[in-house]
Design a protein around this motif. Structure first.
Motif, PDB file in Angstrom:
ATOM      1  N   SER A  26       0.825  -1.212   0.000  1.00 31.67           N
ATOM      2  CA  SER A  26       0.000   0.000   0.000  1.00 31.67           C
ATOM      3  C   SER A  26       0.856   1.257   0.000  1.00 31.67           C
ATOM      4  O   SER A  26       0.470   2.275  -0.590  1.00 31.67           O
ATOM      5  CB  SER A  26      -0.937  -0.010   1.212  1.00 31.67           C
ATOM      6  OG  SER A  26      -1.872  -1.058   1.114  1.00 31.67           O
ATOM      7  N   GLY A  59      -0.931   4.899   3.355  1.00 31.98           N
ATOM      8  CA  GLY A  59      -0.970   3.570   2.774  1.00 31.98           C
ATOM      9  C   GLY A  59      -0.271   2.543   3.645  1.00 31.98           C
ATOM     10  O   GLY A  59      -0.775   1.428   3.839  1.00 31.98           O
ATOM     11  N   ASN A 160      -4.206  -2.898  -4.763  1.00 27.80           N
ATOM     12  CA  ASN A 160      -3.224  -1.827  -4.923  1.00 27.80           C
ATOM     13  C   ASN A 160      -2.819  -1.614  -6.377  1.00 27.80           C
ATOM     14  O   ASN A 160      -2.443  -0.505  -6.756  1.00 27.80           O
ATOM     15  CB  ASN A 160      -1.993  -2.111  -4.068  1.00 27.80           C
ATOM     16  CG  ASN A 160      -2.162  -1.643  -2.637  1.00 27.80           C
ATOM     17  OD1 ASN A 160      -2.193  -0.458  -2.350  1.00 27.80           O
ATOM     18  ND2 ASN A 160      -2.312  -2.590  -1.723  1.00 27.80           N
TER      19      ASN A 160
END
Length: 264
Positions: A26, A59, A160
């Motif tokens: 992420s 993230g 992602n």
């Protein structure tokens, strides 16, 4: 081949450290999304490094970790890949998890930028609906594929890979200023009936001249010098005369005064 070796190494990392591996995945997705936004989609005169750091850290710290636990829990509670199961998972993801994720996203960015909770609340009220409904176009079809065909341990990598493009949208809306609440305009009305009250008792009326708008946006009104002081006694009531039809005009002033308008 290098790609096959990298894929095998990634899967080994997923098995040994799933949370950390997904957090790093992420981190890359959000970082690349913001780099693309600032360099190509909405280029700025000066690149904002801290903006990329904020999104990348979101993230790593929030998206990767919460995504791991949420999708693992969802798959454990609703196993299978039948279309009814897939539709149920998509509905839960978009109607329950998506708004929660949006609140986490705007709250994290707001705190990272040093904003107050009131400002963060305004941002959520302004843009959460847009973020949630905008995501439906991308994530409903993407999650149908996700829950139908992608293994649980690979979900976040799949997400992602799509998230890089979607993060362009998140980067734009996440860094957009919240719409400022519109100030209600107050209109002052003054009703003077037959001079029954002093104008100063009601405050300024529409004929006054407005001074320059102050720093806080308020209008300061100047009172005309000829207006009586608020402490001055009100003038005596004036008669309101009803002229009536032309026949009254021929009757003379004495008859006209007899046709005084009585209050209701």
């Amino acid at each position: 081949m290098p790609f096959r070796a990298a894929w095998a190494a990634y899967n080994r990392a997923l098995e040994s450290s799933p949370v950390l591996t997904k957090a790093c995945t992420s981190l890359v997705g959000f970082t690349v999304g913001d780099v693309l936004t600032q360099c190509f989609v909405m280029p700025e005169p000066k690149y904002d490094v801290m903006r990329t750091v904020r999104l990348g850290s979101f993230g790593f710290l929030i998206h990767g970790t919460t995504g791991h636990y949420f999708y693992s829990f969802l798959d454990s509670q609703i196993p299978g890949t039948a279309m009814r199961t897939v539709a149920t998972k998509v509905a839960i993801d978009q109607l329950v998890w998506n708004p929660i994720f949006g609140c986490m996203f705007f709250t994290y960015l707001g705190l990272a930028e040093g904003k107050s909770f009131a400002q963060i609340g305004d941002k959520i009220k302004s843009d959460l609906k847009t973020a949630v409904m905008g995501s439906w176009v991308v994530w409903i079809p993407a999650h149908i594929i996700n829950f139908r065909f992608i293994p649980t341990e690979q979900r976040l990598l799949y997400i992602n890979s799509i998230q890089i493009g979607y993060n362009v949208f998140l980067s734009i809306i996440g860094n957009k200023k919240a719409d400022e609440p519109k100030e209600e305009k107050k209109v002052e009305w003054l009703a003077l009936v037959g001079g029954c009250a002093s104008p100063s008792a009601f405050g300024p009326f529409p004929g006054d001249q407005a001074a320059e708008r102050g720093a806080e946006g308020a209008f300061l009104r100047e009172r005309p010098a000829s207006r009586p002081s608020p402490r001055a006694p009100p003038p005596p009531p004036q008669a309101i005369i009803f002229a009536g039809p032309p026949s009254f005009a021929r009757a003379g002033p004495t008859s006209l005064l007899s046709h005084r308008l009585s209050p209701p």
